[in-house]
Design a protein around this motif. Structure first.
Motif, short mmCIF file in Angstrom:
data_model
loop_
_atom_site.label_atom_id
_atom_site.label_comp_id
_atom_site.label_asym_id
_atom_site.label_seq_id
_atom_site.Cartn_x
_atom_site.Cartn_y
_atom_site.Cartn_z
N SER A 1 0.85 -1.18 0.00
CA SER A 1 0.00 0.00 0.00
C SER A 1 0.89 1.23 0.00
CB SER A 1 -0.88 -0.01 1.25
OG SER A 1 -0.07 0.06 2.41
N ASP A 2 0.26 2.42 0.05
CA ASP A 2 1.06 3.64 0.13
C ASP A 2 1.89 3.63 1.41
OD1 ASP A 2 0.02 4.50 -2.25
OD2 ASP A 2 -1.63 5.62 -1.32
N ASP A 3 1.34 3.07 2.48
CA ASP A 3 2.08 2.95 3.74
C ASP A 3 2.74 1.58 3.74
OD1 ASP A 3 3.10 3.18 6.24
OD2 ASP A 3 1.20 2.98 7.30
N VAL A 4 3.81 1.44 2.94
CA VAL A 4 4.35 0.12 2.65
C VAL A 4 4.90 -0.58 3.87
CG1 VAL A 4 4.81 0.52 0.22
CG2 VAL A 4 6.48 1.27 1.90
N GLY B 1 7.35 -5.21 12.86
CA GLY B 1 8.39 -4.50 12.14
C GLY B 1 9.18 -5.47 11.27
N TRP B 2 10.38 -5.05 10.93
CA TRP B 2 11.23 -5.80 10.02
C TRP B 2 12.57 -6.08 10.69
CZ3 TRP B 2 8.98 -6.45 5.06
CH2 TRP B 2 7.84 -5.68 4.82
N ALA B 3 13.16 -7.22 10.37
CA ALA B 3 14.50 -7.55 10.85
C ALA B 3 15.36 -7.82 9.63
CB ALA B 3 14.46 -8.77 11.76
N VAL B 4 16.25 -6.90 9.32
CA VAL B 4 17.13 -7.01 8.15
C VAL B 4 18.37 -7.80 8.57
CG1 VAL B 4 18.42 -5.75 6.41
CG2 VAL B 4 16.25 -4.84 7.24
N VAL B 5 18.66 -8.87 7.84
CA VAL B 5 19.68 -9.83 8.27
C VAL B 5 20.72 -10.03 7.17
CG1 VAL B 5 20.09 -12.25 8.89
CG2 VAL B 5 18.09 -11.04 9.79
N ASP B 6 21.97 -10.19 7.58
CA ASP B 6 23.02 -10.63 6.66
C ASP B 6 23.96 -11.55 7.42
OD1 ASP B 6 24.35 -10.24 3.90
OD2 ASP B 6 26.00 -10.01 5.31
N VAL B 7 24.36 -12.65 6.77
CA VAL B 7 25.32 -13.57 7.37
C VAL B 7 26.47 -13.78 6.40
CG1 VAL B 7 23.57 -14.77 8.74
CG2 VAL B 7 24.17 -15.65 6.48
N GLU B 8 27.66 -13.97 6.95
CA GLU B 8 28.81 -14.43 6.18
C GLU B 8 29.09 -15.85 6.63
OE1 GLU B 8 30.19 -12.73 3.69
OE2 GLU B 8 28.78 -11.10 4.07
N THR B 9 29.37 -16.74 5.69
CA THR B 9 29.45 -18.16 6.01
C THR B 9 30.73 -18.79 5.47
OG1 THR B 9 28.29 -18.85 3.99
CG2 THR B 9 26.93 -18.30 5.92
N ASP C 1 11.18 -0.39 12.74
CA ASP C 1 9.79 -0.37 13.22
C ASP C 1 8.85 -0.32 12.02
OD1 ASP C 1 9.74 2.25 12.28
OD2 ASP C 1 9.96 3.15 14.28
N THR C 2 7.56 -0.22 12.29
CA THR C 2 6.57 -0.25 11.22
C THR C 2 6.59 1.01 10.36
OG1 THR C 2 4.90 0.57 12.78
CG2 THR C 2 5.02 -1.82 12.42
N ARG D 1 8.96 -10.24 13.92
CA ARG D 1 9.27 -9.37 12.79
C ARG D 1 9.38 -10.19 11.50
NH1 ARG D 1 12.34 -7.07 17.13
NH2 ARG D 1 11.80 -4.86 17.42
N VAL D 2 9.20 -9.53 10.37
CA VAL D 2 9.45 -10.16 9.08
C VAL D 2 10.96 -10.14 8.83
CG1 VAL D 2 9.06 -10.06 6.60
CG2 VAL D 2 7.22 -9.44 8.17
N MET D 3 11.55 -11.30 8.66
CA MET D 3 12.98 -11.37 8.36
C MET D 3 13.21 -11.00 6.90
SD MET D 3 15.54 -14.65 8.54
CE MET D 3 16.85 -14.72 7.31
N VAL D 4 14.15 -10.09 6.67
CA VAL D 4 14.46 -9.61 5.32
C VAL D 4 15.93 -9.89 5.03
CG1 VAL D 4 14.57 -7.61 3.80
CG2 VAL D 4 12.71 -7.80 5.47
N ALA D 5 16.19 -10.45 3.87
CA ALA D 5 17.58 -10.68 3.45
C ALA D 5 17.61 -10.69 1.93
CB ALA D 5 18.13 -11.99 4.02
#
Length: 599
Positions: A7-10, A19-27, A46-47, A98-102
């Motif tokens: 939506s407009d309020d994405v 909210g969102w949890a932005v994740v990065d891993v090095e393996t 947050d939202t 939270r929604v995990m984002v990667a």
């Protein structure tokens, strides 16, 4: 899986999430069952999309750190860092709710799930979203969809590539830009539901070795067993099942967990079993013998025929992908355009998409930034994407528009064309040679995408086949319940409700595998008339520009659709866009390749 319209309020588009949890891993490698996480970063938003907390740490994996030249994490740098168990609780707190984002989210998700399992805990993620998948749908005008290219497009500064914290910060900026673009296009967010992976339901995977011999066929009465025969067991046995399997494999037999028309023999001590395997054997005419008879035959198994090796690869210069059919794209009147058909019955829309390809354009299945024109059929004006099409000022045509355009003399449906991003468009049956460099076939991904569905779900599957067009073992059937072949050379990734991909490592694919068949299936009463067209894109690695694409339409009654074949051709590999549909469901298709889903 579910798709949530942006939506407009994405940032508030996902209900139930805090909210969102932005994740990065090095393996230390690419396989979560074998390799370890070396560093992890989590940024919570947050939202409203504002940063709440940053967390990052190096980790001591207790093993070789792997490709130091990529991540720069040497054993010395990692020495003294915490082990994952010491930070698992805090990471879980950041992810919970939270929604995990990667970027390539299934990779990060699987690695974290394995680390939590090793720590005797579970990964508290119920939904994830992949920014790579989201941007495949947005289709921004970038050379590729790698992190650096998207960062440049969305104006996000990048300082240290392959540093977990910096990559997570960059990804947070890309997320904001991507969600804004998705909102402008009215796209559904590619959210993937993530059931808990823990305990006995998430054991370490035990790789299975493929049988080295071809299947010689069924066991004949009074004849000996031959190496390569496919044997299956059902019911109780006097000898431990594990021992029977081990002795069978050691003798060169191919033990299957299901029965199909390709099964050589079924072993059971029950003369009138009600098991699914027994019923399947009886239906297919597969011979049935007792455990005692089998053990007697097992003492003198005859030599079999080894799988034939393909023509060995030779070192040769890098070559571009080649279209095996067609004419120069410049001869096509609509070359470089991407056209979306809305509304109308499936057969009419399908015919128009075929005509679009004949005239040199790409037939789109979703609204993206690359769409240049829209054809509006009956009921199309009510499509939820129309307000976004109007806002973008895209030309809207009726069904007769294409009849006014005539291709140059001598061109046909198989004419070579390109989409606005420059990827060649393959017709149904079109073939390309995959480019190689110095004999290295590389890793290739075939991504399938389709329009947002409300009445059915589509599953993408893959079969790794030998020279007899059969799977060497049940595990060579790759699907959502078993998304990886035994040696991880064929993998399925799910990046949302309308996109799935099959990745094939051609460099390490066993010689016994001659072809990978990729298909889509609809379970239940729905058919591809409800689902519409499927678009496939062929690219090397992850996030690279597609070297070719195709839009495939079934007719009206099909429930399974062969999408593509990746197969050996001399020293190299080819991909064919198939587009062949069948009325039967996935189980029948699988049986044709030697695996019984119900078995």
């Amino acid at each position: 899986m579910n798709g949530v319209p942006a939506s407009d309020d994405v940032f508030n588009a996902v209900s139930g999430a805090t909210g969102w949890a932005v994740v990065d891993v090095e393996t230390s490698g690419l396989r979560p069952y074998e390799h370890r996480v070396l560093s992890v970063a989590v940024l919570t938003l947050d939202t409203s999309g504002e940063l709440v907390e940053e967390f990052s740490t190096l980790l001591d994996p207790g093993c070789d750190p792997g490709p130091v030249h990529i991540h720069g994490l040497t054993t010395e740098r990692l020495r003294g860092a915490p082990v994952f168990e010491e930070v698992a609780e805090h990471i879980g707190t950041l992810l919970a709710g939270r929604v995990m984002v990667a970027h390539n989210a299934q990779f990060d998700y699987e690695f974290l799930a394995r680390e939590f399992a090793r720590a005797r805990s579970w990964l508290p993620v119920s939904q994830r979203m992949c920014t790579l998948a989201l941007n495949r749908r947005v289709a921004p005008p970038t050379d590729d969809l790698k992190l650096a290219s998207l960062a440049a497009h969305y104006g996000v500064p990048q300082q240290r590539a392959h540093d977990a914290l910096d990559d997570a910060r960059v990804l947070a900026g890309i997320l904001r830009g991507s969600l804004a673009a998705a909102g402008e296009l009215g796209l559904a967010l590619p959210l993937v539901a993530c059931p808990p992976k823990q305990g006995p339901g998430y054991p370490p995977r035990v790789p299975k070795t493929r049988c080295a011999h071809r299947n010689p066929g069924r066991l004949a009465p009074g004849a000996p067993l031959v190496q390569g025969m496919k044997a299956a067991f059902t019911g109780d046995t006097r000898t431990a099942r594990e021992e029977l399997i081990a002795r069978s494999v050691a003798a060169g037999l191919n033990v299957m967990s299901s029965v199909s028309r390709h099964t050589s023999v079924l072993i059971t001590n029950e003369s009138d079993s009600d098991s699914a395997k027994y019923r399947a054997a009886h239906s297919a005419g597969v011979p049935v013998i007792t455990e005692g008879t089998f053990l007697g035959l097992l003492t003198s198994v005859q030599p079999g025929t080894a799988h034939t090796n393909p023509t060995p690869s030779t070192h040769r210069p890098s070559v571009p992908a080649q279209r095996r059919t067609g004419h120069p794209a410049s001869t096509q009147p609509l070359s470089g355009r991407r056209i979306l058909v809305l509304g109308g019955p499936h057969d009419q829309a399908s015919a128009l998409r075929t005509r679009i390809a004949e005239l040199g354009a790409a037939a789109a299945v979703n609204l993206s930034a690359g769409v240049t024109d829209v054809i509006l059929l009956a009921d199309g004006a009510g499509d939820r994407r129309m307000p976004h099409i109007t806002a973008r000022g895209l030309p809207v045509h009726d069904a007769h528009w294409l009849t006014t355009i005539t291709p140059p003399s001598g061109t046909a449906a198989e004419a070579g064309t390109t989409d606005p991003a420059g990827a060649p468009i393959l017709p149904r049956g079109g073939v390309i040679d995959l480019p190689t460099a110095h004999g290295d076939a590389g890793t290739w991904t075939i991504t399938a995408s389709w329009g947002h569905q409300t009445s059915c779900e589509i599953d993408v599957v893959a079969f790794a086949l030998d020279e007899d067009e059969q799977v060497s073992c049940d595990e060579d059937f790759v699907f959502y319940g078993a998304p990886e072949s035994p040696d991880a050379t064929v993998r399925l990734t799910t990046d949302g409700p309308s996109e799935q991909a099959v990745t094939v490592d051609l460099t390490t694919l066993p010689d016994a595998v001659r072809k990978i068949v990729i298909a889509a299936a609809i379970e239940g009463p729905a058919t591809f008339a409800h689902a519409g067209a499927i678009e496939i894109a062929i690219a090397q690695g992850t996030g690279a520009r597609a070297v070719a694409q195709a839009t495939l339409d079934a007719a009206t009654t099909e429930r399974t659709l062969l999408l593509a074949e990746v197969y050996r051709r001399g020293p190299g590999w080819r991909v064919r866009a198939v587009g062949q549909g069948y009325d039967h469901q996935l189980a029948a298709l699988a049986r044709g390749f030697g695996v019984d889903i119900a078995g």
